[in-house]
Every structure is written in structure tokens, then in C-alpha cells.
Design an enzyme around this catalytic site. Structure first.
Site, PDB file in Angstrom:
ATOM      1  CG  ASP A  56      -1.651   1.212   1.477  1.00 33.47           C
ATOM      2  OD1 ASP A  56      -2.377   1.601   0.548  1.00 33.47           O
ATOM      3  OD2 ASP A  56      -1.552   1.812   2.559  1.00 33.47           O
TER       4      ASP A  56
HETATM    5  P1  ADP Z   1      -4.201   4.996  -0.018  1.00 27.77           P
HETATM    6  O1  ADP Z   1      -4.563   3.812  -0.845  1.00 27.77           O
HETATM    7  O2  ADP Z   1      -3.043   5.726  -0.593  1.00 27.77           O
HETATM    8  O3  ADP Z   1      -4.015   4.634   1.432  1.00 27.77           O
HETATM    9  P2  ADP Z   1      -6.928   5.816   0.344  1.00 27.77           P
HETATM   10  O4  ADP Z   1      -7.569   4.714  -0.395  1.00 27.77           O
HETATM   11  O5  ADP Z   1      -6.968   5.763   1.817  1.00 27.77           O
HETATM   12  O6  ADP Z   1      -5.417   6.022  -0.131  1.00 27.77           O
HETATM   13  O7  ADP Z   1      -7.592   7.206  -0.115  1.00 27.77           O
HETATM   14  C1  ADP Z   1      -7.696   7.488  -1.485  1.00 27.77           C
HETATM   15  C2  ADP Z   1      -8.072   8.928  -1.735  1.00 27.77           C
HETATM   16  O8  ADP Z   1      -9.392   9.192  -1.246  1.00 27.77           O
HETATM   17  C3  ADP Z   1      -7.185   9.936  -1.049  1.00 27.77           C
HETATM   18  O9  ADP Z   1      -6.025  10.213  -1.780  1.00 27.77           O
HETATM   19  C4  ADP Z   1      -8.136  11.139  -0.960  1.00 27.77           C
HETATM   20  O10 ADP Z   1      -8.185  11.808  -2.199  1.00 27.77           O
HETATM   21  C5  ADP Z   1      -9.491  10.498  -0.719  1.00 27.77           C
HETATM   22  N1  ADP Z   1      -9.817  10.398   0.715  1.00 27.77           N
HETATM   23  C6  ADP Z   1      -9.985   9.270   1.442  1.00 27.77           C
HETATM   24  N2  ADP Z   1     -10.303   9.552   2.721  1.00 27.77           N
HETATM   25  C7  ADP Z   1     -10.308  10.882   2.841  1.00 27.77           C
HETATM   26  C8  ADP Z   1     -10.553  11.812   3.922  1.00 27.77           C
HETATM   27  N3  ADP Z   1     -10.851  11.413   5.162  1.00 27.77           N
HETATM   28  N4  ADP Z   1     -10.464  13.141   3.638  1.00 27.77           N
HETATM   29  C9  ADP Z   1     -10.152  13.563   2.404  1.00 27.77           C
HETATM   30  N5  ADP Z   1      -9.914  12.763   1.356  1.00 27.77           N
HETATM   31  C10 ADP Z   1      -9.998  11.438   1.549  1.00 27.77           C
HETATM   32 MG    MG Z   2      -3.611   3.354   3.186  1.00 28.84          MG
END
Ligand code: ADP
Ligand code: MG
Length: 334
Positions: free
Chosen positions: A33
């Protein structure tokens, strides 16, 4: 096996069973991840760009009030930033978290959204140019808006963990393919992938998409290990042959779902685990072969009357058990 688990614990690695030691040596692919795993996930707010008649302070008020209810690394960054500036937190009604996309909630009877573009399905005008500039600089940009109108862009900077690049390189040396998965945008992802040196990367993924990618690898008969922090990747961790979670930065779900937890978030321990696995399995093989050989030769000797009962018990049984244990204890040493 027990020696292997003990050696793991001494090195800050928590193994939930001997089975996972065995599987670590067979991995073909290691899936990572991005946020919170290859990167520190300890983000900082770098830009607040107002697009309508909202001041930076008002934007931050809305953003932190919503994000206070989320434990996403982006949310934590907003709240930390707001607290440093003594921003007032407002009451939020009907809060909802849209996993992998963002959050929403009502403030003063207006429903605000903060997160990805896909949250805003209406005919809003997107500040695409602004976002592109931020993303090309390796930043993550999220959109704040209400009722399909965009109010601001908020940008964040994450830092790659010191050991990520070396860890990926070492896995590749061992012949293990490395893949990075993330829900983040393509621009930021590409920038991080280049710095870390992974073989492949996929961006813009929802938690379910991460599972689909792991499933595809498994269908191709590959042994898959996955390292994640449990924020939107717990289902994929569960699906992999060996799920490894970050222990400190990881969420409770992650540590529960995973087969192995890295207690100090030390990602380089992934290579230690592969080595430990090979070492442990070698000793297991040695012990099994040696036991079989010695026991069968004793059996033959006994048939011809060369061995008395007490010799058989003392050497063939106790002695052998001791030898096997001593050999296994070597696993804990370098
Ligand atoms: P990663 O796979 O890198 O851990 P996530 O799947 O957790 O990323 O999140 C993907 C995208 O969704 C983030 O880059 C953001 O754009 C949006 N996002 C998710 N959760 C939040 C939040 N609590 N506030 C703002 N944006 C969010
Ligand atoms: Mg993550």
C-alpha cells in the site's frame, strides 16, 4: 517453527503462526500500500487554495470539523494543522465516511464533501489545472465543496519512509516482484513509485479494487504477500497469502486481519522475514532428514541386536530430540 516465531518477536515482528514463516519463503510478489506503508502517512497540509468567497480560515474550519470524525492520514493532517492555528471546530450533522473517496457532513445546514473528484457528481467546474500542478509536484490534492459547488483545494505532502527504497531493491534482488497500490491520484503515485523503485503501480483504487488486483495475482498462481496499514486495504491484506500490517501506524483492523505485524513500522523487516523463513525451513528440513536417518539406522541396528533398549531411548530418542532443538535454536542467532 517456535524458534522462528521467537526470533521474529525479538526483532519487532509479531507472527500469528508458524504457517506464515513457511509461506514467506515462497512469495513471488510483494504488494505494498502507498500511504502509511511505503510513505510515512504523516502528512502535512501545504496549500489551501480558495476558489469561491470563502477565506482560508473558513475553509479550514469546515475541513477540520469534518475530518475530526475520520482517522484517515489526510484527516489527521487537517486536524493537526487546524489545531496549530487555533481554528474553531464546528458541529457536524449526518457525518459519513465514503471509504477510499472522502468524507461528508452537514455544517449550518449545508452538506459539505471533502475528498476525491468522484465525490462531486454534478456539473461542478473542477480546478483541474490547479490540481495537476500540485500533483505533478508529488502532492495529494483533495477538493472541498458543497452541493456540487467546489469551494477550495487543499494539498498535502507525504514523505517516503527512509527504508522503503532499500527494502524494495532488496526484494527485487531476491527475485520477488514489487507492486504498489493506492487510492491516491496518478500524478502523485507516479512520483512516489519512481522514488521507491517498485516494478509496477496502480492508482485511483477503491478498497475493492485492491482485492481484485490481489485476486488476479492469486489466479495467476502466484504467492502473494501484502504490506498495508489497514486504512482501506484490510480486505486485500486478508486475501493475500501473507498479510503484513504496520503495527504502530496500522489500524486495529489491520493488526487483527493481518498474519504478521511489524511492531515498529519498520518496513525493512519484510526482508528479514523472507530470510528468517528460508533459514527456519532449512532447519526444519535438516531436522526431519536427520531424525529419519538416525531413527531408521537405529531400527536396523536394533533388529540385529546391536542396540539395547536403554541405548535406543537415550540416544535415539532423548539425544535426537535435544539435537533437533539445539539445531532449531540456531535460528534465533545470526
Ligand atoms: P491509499 O490507498 O493511498 O491509502 P486511500 O484509499 O486511503 O489512499 O484514499 C484514497 C483517496 O481518497 C485519497 O487520496 C483522498 O483523495 C481520498 N480520501 C480518502 N479519505 C479521505 C478523507 N478522510 N479526507 C479527504 N480525502 C480522503
Ligand atoms: Mg492506506
Amino acid at each position: 517453527m517456535v524458534s522462528g516465531i521467537t526470533a521474529g518477536t525479538k526483532n519487532g515482528v509479531l507472527l500469528k503462526g508458524g504457517k506464515y514463516i513457511e509461506e514467506m519463503q515462497n512469495l513471488d510478489v510483494m504488494v505494498f500500500d502507498k500511504t502509511g506503508t511505503l510513505t510515512k502517512g504523516d502528512l502535512e497540509v501545504t496549500d489551501i487554495i480558495p476558489l469561491k468567497n470563502y477565506s482560508a480560515k473558513e475553509i479550514l474550519e469546515i475541513a477540520c470539523s469534518l475530518e475530526m470524525n475520520s482517522n484517515h492520514p489526510l484527516a489527521k493532517a487537517v486536524v493537526k494543522h487546524a489545531k496549530q492555528l487555533n481554528i474553531e471546530f464546528k458541529e457536524v450533522e449526518d457525518f459519513e465516511s465514503i471509504t477510499g473517496s472522502g468524507v461528508m457532513g452537514k455544517i449550518h445546514n449545508k452538506t459539505f464533501y471533502i475528498g476525491k473528484k468522484s465525490l462531486f457528481k454534478g456539473n461542478a467546474e473542477f480546478p483541474d489545472e490547479t490540481i495537476k500542478i500540485l500533483e505533478d509536484g508529488g502532492k495529494t490534492a483533495v477538493i472541498l465543496g458543497y452541493d456540487k459547488e467546489i469551494v477550495a483545494v487543499i494539498a498535502f505532502m507525504d514523505n517516503i519512509r527512509d527504508s522503503s527504497r532499500a527494502t524494495v531493491a532488496e526484494l527485487k534482488d531476491k527475485g520477488i516482484e514489487t507492486i504498489m497500490l493506492t487510492g491516491d491520484n496518478q500524478g502523485t503515485t507516479r512520483a512516489v513509485a519512481a522514488k521507491v523503485g517498485v516494478d509496477e503501480f496502480y492508482s485511483g483504487l477503491l478498497p475493492q479494487d485492491k482485492v481484485t488486483i490481489v485476486d488476479k495475482l492469486l489466479d495467476g498462481n502466484r504467492k502473494v504477500g501484502m504490506v498495508g496499514d489497514g486504512v482501506n486495504d484490510a480486505p486485500a491484506l486478508a486475501r493475500s497469502n501473507v498479510g503484513i500490517s504496520m503495527g504502530a501506524a496500522g489500524s486495529d483492523v489491520a493488526i487483527e486481519t493481518a498474519d504478521i505485524a511489524l511492531m515498529h513500522d519498520d518496513i525493512s523487516k519484510v526482508n528479514f522475514l523472507v530470510d528468517l523463513s528460508k533459514k527456519t525451513m532449512n532447519v526444519v528440513k535438516q531436522n526431519v532428514t536427520a531424525s529419519l536417518l538416525i531413527k531408521s539406522s537405529f531400527a536396523i541396528l536394533a533388529v540385529f541386536g546391536f542396540i539395547s533398549l536403554w541405548m535406543g531411548v537415550a540416544i535415539g530418542d532423548m539425544g535426537l530430540s535435544l539435537a533437533v532443538i539445539i539445531n532449531a535454536l540456531r535460528i534465533g542467532r545470526r
